[in-house]
Scaffold this motif. Sequence first.
Motif, mmCIF file in Angstrom:
data_model
loop_
_atom_site.group_PDB
_atom_site.id
_atom_site.type_symbol
_atom_site.label_atom_id
_atom_site.label_comp_id
_atom_site.label_asym_id
_atom_site.label_seq_id
_atom_site.Cartn_x
_atom_site.Cartn_y
_atom_site.Cartn_z
ATOM 1 N N ASP A 104 0.806 -1.285 -0.196
ATOM 2 C CA ASP A 104 0.021 0.142 -0.170
ATOM 3 C C ASP A 104 1.023 1.217 -0.206
ATOM 4 O O ASP A 104 0.566 2.310 -0.529
ATOM 5 N N LEU A 105 1.916 1.276 0.445
ATOM 6 C CA LEU A 105 2.784 2.264 0.894
ATOM 7 C C LEU A 105 3.542 2.725 -0.555
ATOM 8 O O LEU A 105 3.415 3.830 -1.158
ATOM 9 N N THR A 106 4.081 1.509 -1.209
ATOM 10 C CA THR A 106 4.395 1.850 -2.408
ATOM 11 C C THR A 106 3.594 2.341 -3.566
ATOM 12 O O THR A 106 4.111 3.319 -4.586
ATOM 13 N N ARG A 107 2.572 1.813 -3.238
ATOM 14 C CA ARG A 107 1.309 2.224 -4.413
ATOM 15 C C ARG A 107 0.982 3.506 -4.481
ATOM 16 O O ARG A 107 0.244 4.217 -5.139
ATOM 17 N N SER A 108 1.222 4.205 -3.026
ATOM 18 C CA SER A 108 0.873 5.602 -2.741
ATOM 19 C C SER A 108 1.563 6.503 -3.871
ATOM 20 O O SER A 108 0.887 7.583 -4.034
ATOM 21 N N PHE A 109 2.632 6.284 -4.390
ATOM 22 C CA PHE A 109 3.219 7.376 -5.139
ATOM 23 C C PHE A 109 4.016 6.479 -6.261
ATOM 24 O O PHE A 109 4.503 7.188 -7.219
ATOM 25 N N LEU A 110 4.020 5.121 -6.420
ATOM 26 C CA LEU A 110 4.327 4.492 -7.487
ATOM 27 C C LEU A 110 3.448 3.557 -8.103
ATOM 28 O O LEU A 110 2.730 2.840 -7.551
ATOM 29 N N ASP A 111 3.531 3.526 -9.383
ATOM 30 C CA ASP A 111 2.791 2.328 -10.060
ATOM 31 C C ASP A 111 4.009 1.311 -10.371
ATOM 32 O O ASP A 111 5.126 1.546 -10.605
ATOM 33 N N THR A 112 3.330 0.076 -10.021
ATOM 34 C CA THR A 112 4.285 -1.031 -9.892
ATOM 35 C C THR A 112 4.121 -2.289 -10.512
ATOM 36 O O THR A 112 3.390 -3.203 -10.189
ATOM 37 N N PRO A 113 4.468 -2.376 -11.938
ATOM 38 C CA PRO A 113 4.302 -3.757 -12.639
ATOM 39 C C PRO A 113 5.041 -4.781 -12.338
ATOM 40 O O PRO A 113 6.397 -4.649 -12.224
ATOM 41 N N PRO A 114 4.433 -5.753 -11.514
ATOM 42 C CA PRO A 114 5.329 -6.707 -10.928
ATOM 43 C C PRO A 114 5.880 -7.808 -12.009
ATOM 44 O O PRO A 114 5.321 -8.102 -13.073
ATOM 45 N N HIS A 115 7.211 -8.364 -11.645
ATOM 46 C CA HIS A 115 7.670 -9.314 -12.541
ATOM 47 C C HIS A 115 8.391 -10.406 -11.820
ATOM 48 O O HIS A 115 8.861 -11.498 -12.258
ATOM 49 N N LEU A 116 8.190 -10.403 -10.445
ATOM 50 C CA LEU A 116 8.735 -11.637 -9.652
ATOM 51 C C LEU A 116 7.743 -11.706 -8.525
ATOM 52 O O LEU A 116 6.970 -10.793 -8.082
ATOM 53 N N GLU A 117 7.905 -12.418 -7.587
ATOM 54 C CA GLU A 117 7.035 -12.851 -6.123
ATOM 55 C C GLU A 117 8.010 -13.238 -5.361
ATOM 56 O O GLU A 117 9.281 -13.970 -5.377
ATOM 57 N N THR A 118 7.842 -12.818 -4.012
ATOM 58 C CA THR A 118 8.941 -13.511 -2.868
ATOM 59 C C THR A 118 8.011 -13.506 -1.649
ATOM 60 O O THR A 118 6.770 -13.203 -1.783
#
Length: 272
Positions: free
Chosen positions: A116-130
């Motif tokens: 939620d924090l990163t989404r508040s100011f970044l758009d984030t196309p995921p390419h991996l999962e951890t």
Amino acid sequence: MNGGGRPRWVGDAVTIAGIVALFALLYLLPADTSLSQVRQAGILRLCVPTLYPPLVTGKVDAPGFDIEFAQAVAGRLEVRLVINTNPAMGRDFNPHNWNVTRAQCQMLAGGVIVSDLTRSFLDTPPHLETGWAIVAKKIPEKLEGIRVGFYSGLVGLDRIALSQFLQTRKARVEIVANAEALAEGLRSGRIDAGVSEALMARQVAGMIDAQAAWLPQSLGRYPVAFGLWKGDLTLKRSLIDIIDELDREGFPNELARKYRISPIAMTIGGVS
């Protein structure tokens, strides 16, 4: 007529005028030129942590999974990749404390956890999962009495939940300084298993020919992404298309083999 004696059409007219004004404002907003700016400059600027193998290694011949992925993206955009290292990335979970700006980078990589924090100011196309994972020569069925070395790796994962999980299962936990210490402890037999975030666990497993498995999903799964600034829609759409294209061509799998990122053993239930 409404209760106040005002004709109904007056309220309808106000509503319509508001809608028209909203569309007018949207029309007047400046067009998103993020993609055209990158192409015009001929440069895609990337911010990454100083070191976070296997995503960022600092090695010329094998710079890291995310670095090579970003190089492939820049190649498809027909621009040059310029890398800016930022020692605050990876050490602090709050991206606001990284002090990155648009002037420094159009894209962030090297362990950007989608939250939620990163989404508040970044758009984030995921390419991996951890998430949290365990690595060992042979994955133990139970953790009671097992000597477990812990290396956190990426910040942003829930360490409190993991600590409670290990305590309730009576694992004997010690903290190790880095991935190399974790691998050496497993290789020498000083520890029976290691726990880290999954990308790091997979790398350690590849280093010592060991097994890796997810810890329970209740501890969380976290998308790892390329971070783009909010509003850079044209660049985001292009990046998503390129990631899909590279995925269809099998490029991420090639990188995984190069960086000895062995697949997580998806055993039923993992380690409970």
